[in-house]
Enzyme design. Structure first.
Site, short mmCIF file in Angstrom:
data_model
loop_
_atom_site.label_atom_id
_atom_site.label_comp_id
_atom_site.label_asym_id
_atom_site.label_seq_id
_atom_site.Cartn_x
_atom_site.Cartn_y
_atom_site.Cartn_z
N TYR A 127 -12.80 -11.56 -10.71
CA TYR A 127 -12.14 -11.70 -9.29
C TYR A 127 -12.72 -12.80 -8.59
O TYR A 127 -11.75 -13.25 -7.50
CB TYR A 127 -12.08 -10.32 -8.69
CG TYR A 127 -11.18 -9.35 -9.40
CD1 TYR A 127 -9.64 -9.33 -9.16
CD2 TYR A 127 -11.96 -8.41 -10.21
CE1 TYR A 127 -8.99 -8.36 -10.03
CE2 TYR A 127 -11.21 -7.50 -11.00
CZ TYR A 127 -9.57 -7.63 -10.84
OH TYR A 127 -8.68 -6.59 -11.54
N PHE A 178 -11.46 3.54 -6.15
CA PHE A 178 -10.20 3.66 -5.92
C PHE A 178 -9.30 2.82 -6.72
O PHE A 178 -9.87 2.12 -7.25
CB PHE A 178 -9.50 3.42 -4.37
CG PHE A 178 -10.41 2.06 -3.84
CD1 PHE A 178 -9.61 0.75 -4.08
CD2 PHE A 178 -11.40 1.66 -3.25
CE1 PHE A 178 -10.06 -0.54 -3.81
CE2 PHE A 178 -11.86 0.68 -2.88
CZ PHE A 178 -11.27 -0.68 -3.01
#
Length: 402
Positions: free
Chosen positions: A123, A402
């Site tokens: 990322y 999450f």
């Protein structure tokens, strides 16, 4: 065949979850679909197709995150990002990331995005910076607190899930506005985070819920019975308390559970548990990355949080993936509040958007990134002033994946 990209519809959930399970090398579990449905925002999930085959995608949960000094603010919680085996190295992930970030910018949606990275090398190339870490804490059962630690005289009780949940939600909501990195949780998020089927337990027991009048703790136990006696592991899922005394009391309770050899806890980098102990060396500690943060619109993002000290600097920012952020910005803080505007002035500090995202929650210091050759100072003293302003009163921590 040409690849196509589109957002999903409600009836795409099953196929999308099969993709995610395939990408993460999990078995597909159809009976868990309803758990995901409450978190699934199809219009915020982008998927790439090769013909009719769904081969990659990623989603956003519309959440809030607590920012330094500013309380909860909107965040795009990026989740379920994956590419099916056999279709990698085709630019699928880049298309998903571009659709997410460029779409947020065009729609004027959240100014920041955050995620947990499955692989830390992925990322940063999309502008995400390592903004928070957690501590892996291991403490032997029965470890003594130092003299003078107060745990109060309140009674702690183990209760059922049904009794615990309403109380836990109330405590969490009381604390969330002051806990940097904590996310909002709707009921579906609570159900997902504390899911308790056999598959969720990974060989451990069901959750046990401990209530204090001012806080709660949740834990599981991993069985370890030996010839000399039990050495079970107590795995803490979460501790939250309105007062320091209640936090200490909950720790004390967990350390004193019978037939346990060791307590294990994935907790905040600045968790006070180590400093409660008479012998701090008993607590073994390791660090790992948690939240990665991406500033989608730098000018909006920088004005959302508060800052520790006044500063007035010109930043020269590079951002190849979201070029609207690139250029020179005058960043001025007065009495904790920031203003940000484009300028043509000479820069004081040169950095990329990944470094700025890493420092955004106050846990990663720009001065540290400068030592790693990620940030350059042009005007003497500007870097330290900027680094101090961006720092937080406490380490950022996200207590949930999450």
């Amino acid at each position: 065949m040409a690849l196509t990209l589109r957002t999903l519809a409600a009836n795409d959930l099953a196929e999308f979850q099969r993709l995610v399970n395939s990408a993460f090398l999990f078995d597909s579990v159809e009976d868990q679909l309803e758990r995901w449905r409450g978190l699934f925002e199809p219009e915020r999930h982008h998927a790439v197709f090769d013909g009719d085959e769904l081969i990659g995608g990623g989603g956003i949960q519309s959440r809030q995150i607590t920012l330094p000094g500013a309380g909860p603010q909107p965040v795009a919680a990026v989740t379920s990002v994956g590419v099916k085996p056999g279709h990698r190295r085709r630019g699928v992930l880049t298309r998903v990331m571009r659709a997410q970030l460029h779409g947020m910018h065009e729609d004027g949606a959240e100014a920041i995005a955050a995620l947990w990275a499955s692989e830390a090398a992925i990322y940063p190339r999309f502008g995400y910076g390592l903004a928070a870490e957690f501590t892996r804490l291991e403490v032997p059962s029965g470890a003594k607190f130092r003299p003078g630690v107060s745990t109060g005289g309140e009674r702690l009780r183990e209760v059922s899930r049904d009794e615990a949940m309403p109380f836990m939600k109330a405590v969490y909501e009381d604390l969330r506005p002051s806990r940097t990195g904590w996310l909002s949780r709707k009921d579906a998020a609570w159900d997902h985070q504390f899911a308790d089927t056999e598959r969720d337990r990974d060989g451990l027991t069901a959750y046990r819920y401990v209530l204090h009048p001012q806080g709660y703790a949740v834990y599981r136990v991993k069985a370890d019975w030996r010839e000399r006696g039990p050495r079970n592991e107590l795995h803490v899922r979460e501790i939250a308390a309105r007062t320091d005394e209640a936090y200490a009391a909950l720790y004390r309770y967990l350390l004193d559970v019978d037939m346990v050899g060791e307590l294990k806890f994935f907790t905040a980098a600045d968790d006070p548990g180590v400093h409660l102990l008479e012998d701090a060396r008993l607590a073994l500690r390791g660090r790992g990355d948690s939240l990665w943060v991406r500033l989608v619109d730098v000018d909006r993002a920088l004005t959302l949080r508060r800052y520790l000290s006044d500063v007035d600097v010109v930043l020269e920012l590079s951002d190849e993936f979201c070029p609207w952020n690139a250029g020179r910005w005058r960043f001025t803080v007065k009495d904790g509040a920031a203003t940000v505007r484009r300028v043509d002035d000479e820069p004081d500090v040169v950095l990329d958007v990944q470094a700025l995202g890493a420092a955004y929650l106050g846990g990663t210091r720009l001065a540290t990134l400068a030592r790693a050759q990620r940030v350059s100072e042009v005007t003497g003293g500007a870097l330290n002033a900027l680094s101090h302003a961006l720092s937080g009163d406490r380490e950022p921590h996200c207590p949930e994946v999450f």
